[in-house]
Design a protein around this motif. Structure first.
Motif, PDB file in Angstrom:
ATOM      1  N   ARG A  88       1.695   6.775  -7.320  1.00 21.98           N
ATOM      2  CA  ARG A  88       0.987   7.756  -7.447  1.00 21.98           C
ATOM      3  C   ARG A  88       1.915   9.133  -7.804  1.00 21.98           C
ATOM      4  O   ARG A  88       1.666  10.049  -8.581  1.00 21.98           O
ATOM      5  CB  ARG A  88       0.207   8.274  -6.291  1.00 21.98           C
ATOM      6  CG  ARG A  88      -0.904   9.150  -6.430  1.00 21.98           C
ATOM      7  CD  ARG A  88      -1.147  10.055  -5.106  1.00 21.98           C
ATOM      8  NE  ARG A  88      -1.758   9.106  -4.026  1.00 21.98           N
ATOM      9  CZ  ARG A  88      -2.735   8.960  -3.671  1.00 21.98           C
ATOM     10  NH1 ARG A  88      -3.744   9.400  -4.170  1.00 21.98           N
ATOM     11  NH2 ARG A  88      -2.921   8.212  -2.699  1.00 21.98           N
ATOM     12  N   GLN A 127      -7.723   4.861  -4.440  1.00 23.85           N
ATOM     13  CA  GLN A 127      -7.366   6.271  -5.059  1.00 23.85           C
ATOM     14  C   GLN A 127      -6.359   6.301  -5.961  1.00 23.85           C
ATOM     15  O   GLN A 127      -6.213   6.952  -7.000  1.00 23.85           O
ATOM     16  CB  GLN A 127      -6.986   7.070  -3.870  1.00 23.85           C
ATOM     17  CG  GLN A 127      -7.984   7.650  -3.004  1.00 23.85           C
ATOM     18  CD  GLN A 127      -7.694   8.507  -1.687  1.00 23.85           C
ATOM     19  OE1 GLN A 127      -6.422   9.306  -2.011  1.00 23.85           O
ATOM     20  NE2 GLN A 127      -8.195   8.583  -0.783  1.00 23.85           N
ATOM     21  N   VAL A 128      -5.343   5.521  -5.790  1.00 25.77           N
ATOM     22  CA  VAL A 128      -4.243   5.462  -6.731  1.00 25.77           C
ATOM     23  C   VAL A 128      -4.589   4.722  -8.209  1.00 25.77           C
ATOM     24  O   VAL A 128      -4.431   5.201  -9.169  1.00 25.77           O
ATOM     25  CB  VAL A 128      -2.921   4.535  -6.213  1.00 25.77           C
ATOM     26  CG1 VAL A 128      -1.905   4.359  -7.142  1.00 25.77           C
ATOM     27  CG2 VAL A 128      -2.509   5.153  -5.148  1.00 25.77           C
ATOM     28  N   GLU A 162       1.763   4.672  -3.191  1.00 30.74           N
ATOM     29  CA  GLU A 162       1.820   6.059  -3.111  1.00 30.74           C
ATOM     30  C   GLU A 162       2.876   6.523  -3.993  1.00 30.74           C
ATOM     31  O   GLU A 162       2.834   7.647  -4.579  1.00 30.74           O
ATOM     32  CB  GLU A 162       1.997   6.309  -1.782  1.00 30.74           C
ATOM     33  CG  GLU A 162       0.843   6.021  -0.705  1.00 30.74           C
ATOM     34  CD  GLU A 162      -0.227   7.268  -0.841  1.00 30.74           C
ATOM     35  OE1 GLU A 162       0.012   8.122  -1.722  1.00 30.74           O
ATOM     36  OE2 GLU A 162      -1.241   7.328  -0.030  1.00 30.74           O
ATOM     37  N   GLN A 198      -8.093   1.550   5.400  1.00 25.99           N
ATOM     38  CA  GLN A 198      -7.402   2.645   5.069  1.00 25.99           C
ATOM     39  C   GLN A 198      -6.463   2.280   3.813  1.00 25.99           C
ATOM     40  O   GLN A 198      -6.141   2.953   2.813  1.00 25.99           O
ATOM     41  CB  GLN A 198      -6.279   3.010   6.236  1.00 25.99           C
ATOM     42  CG  GLN A 198      -5.594   4.308   5.642  1.00 25.99           C
ATOM     43  CD  GLN A 198      -4.422   4.630   6.950  1.00 25.99           C
ATOM     44  OE1 GLN A 198      -4.741   4.057   7.949  1.00 25.99           O
ATOM     45  NE2 GLN A 198      -3.474   5.330   6.716  1.00 25.99           N
ATOM     46  N   GLU A 199      -6.109   0.956   3.892  1.00 23.73           N
ATOM     47  CA  GLU A 199      -5.303   0.264   2.648  1.00 23.73           C
ATOM     48  C   GLU A 199      -6.165   0.409   1.495  1.00 23.73           C
ATOM     49  O   GLU A 199      -5.560   0.765   0.453  1.00 23.73           O
ATOM     50  CB  GLU A 199      -4.598  -1.091   2.940  1.00 23.73           C
ATOM     51  CG  GLU A 199      -3.721  -1.027   4.176  1.00 23.73           C
ATOM     52  CD  GLU A 199      -3.444  -2.595   4.623  1.00 23.73           C
ATOM     53  OE1 GLU A 199      -2.576  -2.598   5.437  1.00 23.73           O
ATOM     54  OE2 GLU A 199      -4.489  -3.392   4.150  1.00 23.73           O
ATOM     55  N   LYS A 200      -7.346  -0.240   1.495  1.00 23.45           N
ATOM     56  CA  LYS A 200      -8.279  -0.238   0.259  1.00 23.45           C
ATOM     57  C   LYS A 200      -8.532   1.419  -0.141  1.00 23.45           C
ATOM     58  O   LYS A 200      -8.383   1.442  -1.293  1.00 23.45           O
ATOM     59  CB  LYS A 200      -9.646  -0.768   0.685  1.00 23.45           C
ATOM     60  CG  LYS A 200      -9.639  -2.331   1.063  1.00 23.45           C
ATOM     61  CD  LYS A 200     -10.828  -2.896   1.423  1.00 23.45           C
ATOM     62  CE  LYS A 200     -11.063  -4.238   1.674  1.00 23.45           C
ATOM     63  NZ  LYS A 200     -12.196  -4.874   1.968  1.00 23.45           N
ATOM     64  N   ASN A 201      -8.702   2.279   0.534  1.00 21.15           N
ATOM     65  CA  ASN A 201      -8.782   3.656   0.144  1.00 21.15           C
ATOM     66  C   ASN A 201      -7.486   4.182  -0.542  1.00 21.15           C
ATOM     67  O   ASN A 201      -7.618   4.624  -1.628  1.00 21.15           O
ATOM     68  CB  ASN A 201      -9.160   4.556   1.392  1.00 21.15           C
ATOM     69  CG  ASN A 201      -9.592   5.650   0.898  1.00 21.15           C
ATOM     70  OD1 ASN A 201     -10.405   6.088   0.189  1.00 21.15           O
ATOM     71  ND2 ASN A 201      -8.885   6.932   1.455  1.00 21.15           N
ATOM     72  N   THR A 202      -6.455   3.770  -0.196  1.00 19.20           N
ATOM     73  CA  THR A 202      -5.171   4.410  -0.848  1.00 19.20           C
ATOM     74  C   THR A 202      -5.139   3.702  -2.272  1.00 19.20           C
ATOM     75  O   THR A 202      -4.747   4.356  -3.102  1.00 19.20           O
ATOM     76  CB  THR A 202      -3.723   3.757   0.088  1.00 19.20           C
ATOM     77  OG1 THR A 202      -3.783   4.560   1.328  1.00 19.20           O
ATOM     78  CG2 THR A 202      -2.647   4.050  -0.737  1.00 19.20           C
ATOM     79  N   VAL A 203      -5.309   2.374  -2.261  1.00 17.33           N
ATOM     80  CA  VAL A 203      -5.289   1.349  -3.455  1.00 17.33           C
ATOM     81  C   VAL A 203      -6.215   2.127  -4.539  1.00 17.33           C
ATOM     82  O   VAL A 203      -6.076   2.242  -5.590  1.00 17.33           O
ATOM     83  CB  VAL A 203      -5.351   0.012  -3.315  1.00 17.33           C
ATOM     84  CG1 VAL A 203      -5.579  -0.801  -4.504  1.00 17.33           C
ATOM     85  CG2 VAL A 203      -3.986  -0.652  -2.425  1.00 17.33           C
ATOM     86  N   ALA A 250       0.567  -1.105  -0.119  1.00 20.73           N
ATOM     87  CA  ALA A 250       0.071   0.234   0.074  1.00 20.73           C
ATOM     88  C   ALA A 250       0.869   1.422  -0.015  1.00 20.73           C
ATOM     89  O   ALA A 250       0.422   2.332  -0.557  1.00 20.73           O
ATOM     90  CB  ALA A 250      -0.970   0.072   1.267  1.00 20.73           C
ATOM     91  N   ALA A 251       1.806   1.321   0.871  1.00 18.27           N
ATOM     92  CA  ALA A 251       2.859   2.291   0.883  1.00 18.27           C
ATOM     93  C   ALA A 251       3.555   2.661  -0.580  1.00 18.27           C
ATOM     94  O   ALA A 251       3.800   3.526  -0.989  1.00 18.27           O
ATOM     95  CB  ALA A 251       3.949   2.023   1.934  1.00 18.27           C
TER      96      ALA A 251
END
Length: 307
Positions: free
Chosen positions: A250, A290-291, A247, A283-288, A243-244
């Protein structure tokens, strides 16, 4: 004998994963399955392409691409599908060349994809039983140059996945091939020059060696070596690291909008990313999401299904 760090890591992983198996003799780096699709043929004897398939397989699998020593079980798995689209003459063809490659994930029987790309409209000549020959710094023909180019791209992506920027010499070799193409040959078979547009072989290697794409290459290493390879022992940490790393993907997309390598990343990794994060934290799902919706907007609804 000196052995680059990525190869030390690769050998260490296989030594652990294959404990108890007797090593075989040193082998070449690639194990490529080759298919030639001739459904659109009108004139040429299909048997010509049986010899083409064999010649491509021999070229990719028997060529020594690096100075590293590989065991048989360490060879990088790949597929090359050549779809003949047009018979320009009795010995000249236009084809789409699909390239796929993967590498094993430590501690599992899963193979993670490294590239999934189709190079469209490749023009090349081939005569029956003609051997395919290659010299890194000298142009022989378009087919050998294109195949060697993708061999080095596969190697670079594989080595980058084992060690930070470990694929550098192989990407440089691919760039050397681009620079060796004569202007007349480049004009006859588009894909080698900046003027040929994006996507092309030129922009693929330009992306992979560009300074503004280096964060993606760092993410590539973290995704595979620090993420996937550790999943067997700690899946939660694996997901957090991946997940990091997203970013950084992105960031590259923002610094280099519409970069070809970003599209290849999404084409290659989209399904795998969905599978990794289906049990991720909110939170991980939201990050992925979005990217992935940013870099692959046409499939945004698929990624939003993660939430």
């Amino acid at each position: 004998m000196y052995m680059p760090l990525p190869q030390i890591i690769r050998k260490g992983l296989f030594a652990l994963a294959l404990l108890g198996i007797t090593p075989l003799a040193n082998a070449q780096e690639l194990e490529v399955n080759v298919t030639v699709n001739t459904q659109k043929l009108q004139q040429t004897d299909p048997k010509v392409f049986e010899t083409l398939s064999a010649a491509v397989r021999e070229f990719m699998n028997n060529q020594k691409w690096t100075e590293d020593a590989f065991e048989q079980e360490e060879r990088i798995q790949a597929n090359v599908l050549i779809t003949i689209q047009e018979e320009i003459s009795q010995v000249v063809y236009k084809a789409d060349i699909a390239v796929q490659a993967s590498r094993p994930v430590y501690g599992s029987d899963y193979e993670t994809p490294l590239i999934n790309y189709i190079d469209k409209g490749v023009v090349f000549s081939y005569e029956p039983f003609q051997p395919i020959q290659f010299s890194r710094n000298r142009f022989n023909d378009n087919l050998s140059s294109a195949l060697a180019f993708y061999a080095y791209i596969i190697l670079g992506l594989d080595y980058d996945s084992f060690s930070l920027y470990g694929g550098e010499p192989h990407f440089q070799a691919a760039f050397d091939i681009v620079n060796s193409i004569p202007e007349s040959a480049a004009a006859a078979s588009p894909g080698w020059r900046a003027v040929d547009g994006d996507p092309s072989r030129y922009y693929l290697i330009e992306n992979l060696t560009a300074a503004r794409v280096r964060p993606l290459r760092q993410a590539w290493y973290e995704y595979h070596r620090q993420g996937l390879d550790m999943a067997a022992s700690d899946v939660g940490t694996c997901r957090a690291i991946i997940a990091a790393s997203m970013e950084q993907v992105r960031e590259v997309n923002q610094a280099y909008p519409n970069a070809m390598i970003i599209q290849i990343f999404s084409d290659t990794k989209a399904d795998e990313v969905m599978e990794i994060f289906k049990n991720g934290t909110p939170q991980e799902k939201n990050t992925v999401v979005q990217v992935m919706t940013r870099i692959d907007a046409s499939n945004a609804s698929k990624y939003r299904a993660l939430k």
